[in-house]
Design a protein around this motif. Structure first.
Motif, mmCIF file in Angstrom:
data_model
loop_
_atom_site.group_PDB
_atom_site.id
_atom_site.type_symbol
_atom_site.label_atom_id
_atom_site.label_comp_id
_atom_site.label_asym_id
_atom_site.label_seq_id
_atom_site.Cartn_x
_atom_site.Cartn_y
_atom_site.Cartn_z
ATOM 1 N N LEU A 1 -14.459 -13.841 31.569
ATOM 2 C CA LEU A 1 -15.066 -13.109 30.459
ATOM 3 C C LEU A 1 -13.961 -12.240 29.866
ATOM 4 C CD1 LEU A 1 -17.537 -12.315 28.770
ATOM 5 C CD2 LEU A 1 -18.009 -10.507 30.433
ATOM 6 N N ARG A 2 -13.501 -12.615 28.692
ATOM 7 C CA ARG A 2 -12.374 -11.942 28.043
ATOM 8 C C ARG A 2 -12.860 -11.142 26.834
ATOM 9 N NH1 ARG A 2 -8.386 -15.994 25.327
ATOM 10 N NH2 ARG A 2 -10.047 -15.950 23.755
ATOM 11 N N THR A 3 -12.444 -9.882 26.762
ATOM 12 C CA THR A 3 -12.753 -9.026 25.613
ATOM 13 C C THR A 3 -11.438 -8.640 24.933
ATOM 14 O OG1 THR A 3 -14.710 -8.136 26.710
ATOM 15 C CG2 THR A 3 -13.849 -6.909 24.822
ATOM 16 N N THR A 4 -11.369 -8.870 23.635
ATOM 17 C CA THR A 4 -10.136 -8.634 22.874
ATOM 18 C C THR A 4 -10.386 -7.590 21.799
ATOM 19 O OG1 THR A 4 -9.478 -10.936 23.232
ATOM 20 C CG2 THR A 4 -8.320 -9.708 21.504
ATOM 21 N N PHE A 5 -9.558 -6.563 21.806
ATOM 22 C CA PHE A 5 -9.587 -5.524 20.768
ATOM 23 C C PHE A 5 -8.330 -5.683 19.905
ATOM 24 C CE2 PHE A 5 -11.646 -4.015 24.597
ATOM 25 C CZ PHE A 5 -12.829 -3.446 24.145
ATOM 26 N N THR A 6 -8.499 -5.783 18.611
ATOM 27 C CA THR A 6 -7.363 -5.876 17.694
ATOM 28 C C THR A 6 -7.452 -4.743 16.680
ATOM 29 O OG1 THR A 6 -8.582 -7.408 16.269
ATOM 30 C CG2 THR A 6 -7.150 -8.362 17.948
ATOM 31 N N PHE A 7 -6.294 -4.223 16.305
ATOM 32 C CA PHE A 7 -6.263 -3.121 15.340
ATOM 33 C C PHE A 7 -4.927 -3.118 14.626
ATOM 34 C CE2 PHE A 7 -5.061 -1.726 19.561
ATOM 35 C CZ PHE A 7 -3.866 -1.048 19.350
ATOM 36 N N GLY B 1 -15.850 -18.157 29.141
ATOM 37 C CA GLY B 1 -15.384 -19.535 29.216
ATOM 38 C C GLY B 1 -15.178 -20.002 30.643
ATOM 39 N N VAL B 2 -14.980 -21.328 30.766
ATOM 40 C CA VAL B 2 -14.811 -21.967 32.071
ATOM 41 C C VAL B 2 -13.649 -22.946 31.988
ATOM 42 C CG1 VAL B 2 -15.858 -23.456 33.813
ATOM 43 C CG2 VAL B 2 -17.245 -21.732 32.667
ATOM 44 N N ILE B 3 -12.808 -22.964 33.027
ATOM 45 C CA ILE B 3 -11.723 -23.929 33.164
ATOM 46 C C ILE B 3 -11.965 -24.723 34.452
ATOM 47 C CG2 ILE B 3 -9.232 -24.237 33.429
ATOM 48 C CD1 ILE B 3 -8.873 -21.524 32.053
#
Length: 572
Positions: A566-572, A545-547
């Motif tokens: 560049l955001r990477t999200t891990f959920t568990f 994304g861009v702001i």
């Protein structure tokens, strides 16, 4: 011989048919559906709501088996005529009559009803089967020949021989299930608590003039481990651990000096511990009391925990890693006034088709110094923010909310913050410019904030949401008064390109204030943001994304700043 009979009873058509009619434990399984405060408010988004924690199978079977001892059923009936809702014309009348009068393993409800037309759960079936087997075994043990005949026993023996292969298979499966259940019970974390985790990796940089030259590309992280405990199946206790090393970029003016602003702060930078040390950043409890939903915060309470923010696909569980990139696009700034410890209540105003049928009212009080016993601190004499909100929805397509927040802060406080208002640094400020945030440094201040928000979903593939907030700050000294404004609108395309993906665009003005002594700049600081959340799997998402920030620090002479992430999200 008794062992042989016991096993043969398992496959006896008569006994299996009987258990389908058993009402000794015919109580419906308790509902495990919970409604979050946002749902009760009738909005289209999902707030954090309480998860239901499973009980072990044997506990549930025992519970249903014992319900007859809790005044839920009457004593053993001796005639089928004692059931007021069983008629001779019913298709199962003869089978029920035989079970009642011959074997005596059928009972009813306290109002003398059988309720034979209701659904039967697996736990009720197991409890009913156990009750009938106990009764038949009792009859065999007492040698009641007139009830259990030799012909019956011979029939059962033949059935056992005929179904010996099936019985052997079933015994093997049962043994395997028992072994696996024992292993799970021995190694389970808790019967009442489950762990919900989120880990965010972010690669980000800022570009544009002196701001770009003063910052570097960074790789940051934030981790949250939320222990969600339920004691009744409808409540939830959040004990959340957090760690992180993320920090916001420094925006720089054309003279090379840092700008006093929180513009462009990203969600994964909220709650950072600076060096990945671990802290408890949330300790809250939610439970229904009658028709109301009660929220209690001992630490880390936020208005957006309990109030509907009406910003679906941009808001994600208070600055989570699956919504917008920035804190501004995530939720209206009005929900970022104060925080800490306190209480809140969500109460529905009506049901059904009346004018208030889909309305609810939300009220909350959070104090940032509730733990401090000093005279000017504590739950009532320190910094606090009290919220009132009226929620209204039209079906599941339109949600509206009108919000009022009254806040108080000691000298040197900040208007938009996470609950730590006692210093004048901008480390705790989450949104807006210095002109909008900085309260008087010599006198206490109070604020009255008013906001409206709306979310409209014309189709399953399109969501439009927005907000406007106005803030009237009154200082207790000369020249301390000022006004601040903020507004924004977002368009989200869920399932864009793939189920679970979200394309979002947001635009608006971060909180700003004009003509404040000691501050330069009277331009509106516009914020533009675009992101695309790509769902790699159920537990992993990648969001580029861009702001784009115009007139940083409310000064058009300052170069625009562009943040790429560049955001990477891990959920568990």
């Amino acid at each position: 011989m008794s062992n042989l009979l016991w096993k043969s009873l398992v496959v006896s058509p008569a006994v299996l048919g009987a258990t389908l009619l058993v009402s000794t434990t015919a109580m419906a399984a308790p509902s495990t559906t919970t409604v979050s405060p946002a749902k009760q408010a009738g909005v289209t988004e999902v707030a954090q709501q309480p998860e239901i924690l499973a009980q072990t199978t044997i506990d549930q079977v025992n519970r249903y088996s014992n319900e007859g001892n809790q005044n839920n059923s009457q004593s053993q009936v001796t005639s089928v005529s004692q059931f007021s809702d069983v008629q001779p014309t019913d298709w199962a009348f003869q089978a029920l009559q035989s079970l009642v009068e011959r074997y005596g393993c059928i009972a009813g409800y306290p109002n003398a009803t059988y309720r034979g037309n209701r659904a039967l759960t697996r736990y009720e079936f197991a409890a009913g089967l156990n009750a009938c087997l106990d009764r038949v075994n009792e009859l065999i043990a007492t040698a009641t020949a007139d009830l259990v005949t030799k012909q019956d026993l011979a029939t059962l023996q033949r059935l056992q021989e005929e179904f010996s292969a099936e019985l052997a298979t079933l015994r093997g499966r049962v043994d395997s299930l028992e072994a696996r259940t024992a292993e799970l019970e021995a190694n389970q974390f808790s019967t009442t608590t489950k762990l919900v985790g989120e880990a965010i990796f972010g690669v980000t940089d800022v570009f544009g003039g002196n701001t770009g030259d003063a910052n570097n590309t960074v790789f940051q992280d934030r981790v949250r481990l939320d222990l969600q405990t339920s004691f009744t199946g409808r409540d939830v206790l959040h004990t959340r651990l957090a760690a992180g090393n993320a920090q916001a970029f420094s925006l720089v003016d054309n003279g090379g000096a840092a700008i006093n602003t929180a513009e462009g702060t990203q969600t994964f930078e909220v709650g950072s511990t600076g060096n990945n040390s671990v802290k408890i950043d949330r300790l809250t409890y939610e439970a229904p009391i009658g028709p109301a939903q009660v929220y209690l915060a001992a630490s880390g309470g936020r208005h957006s925990h309990y109030a509907a923010v009406n910003n679906p696909y941009f808001f994600d569980n208070t600055d989570g890693g699956n919504g917008a990139l920035s804190t501004f696009a995530s939720e209206s700034p009005i929900y970022r006034i104060g925080g800490g410890a306190g209480i809140a209540l969500n109460l529905p105003l009506g049901k059904g088709g009346g004018i208030l049928g889909n309305s609810s009212i939300t009220a909350g009080y959070l104090a940032s110094e509730a733990n401090n016993p000093a005279l000017s601190s504590g739950l009532t004499n320190g910094d606090y923010a009290a919220l009132g909100q009226l929620n209204f929805s039209v079906g599941d397509r339109l949600a509206l909310a009108a919000t009022y927040v009254h806040g108080y802060s000691a000298a040197g406080g900040l208007l938009f913050n996470s609950g730590s208002t006692s210093d004048n640094s901008f480390g705790e400020v989450l949104v807006g410019t210095g002109q909008a945030n900085a309260l008087s440094t010599t006198n206490a201040s109070s604020s009255n904030s008013y906001g409206v928000s709306a979310a409209f979903r014309p189709s399953d593939k399109l969501s439009v949401s927005g907000f406007v907030s106005y803030h009237d700050v009154t200082g207790f000294g000369a020249g301390d008064d000022y006004e601040a404004w903020s507004y924004g609108v977002g368009v989200a395309l869920p399932d864009f390109g793939k189920k679970g993906n979200v394309l979002g665009v947001f635009a608006g003005a971060e909180p700003y204030a004009f003509n404040r002594p000691g501050f330069a700049g009277n331009d509106i600081p516009y914020h533009f943001e675009g992101f695309y959340k790509y769902r790699v799997s159920d537990n992993i998402s990648v969001t580029p994304g861009v702001i784009w920030l115009t007139s940083p620090g409310q000064n058009s002479n300052n170069d625009d700043a562009i943040i790429g992430t560049l955001r990477t999200t891990f959920t568990f």
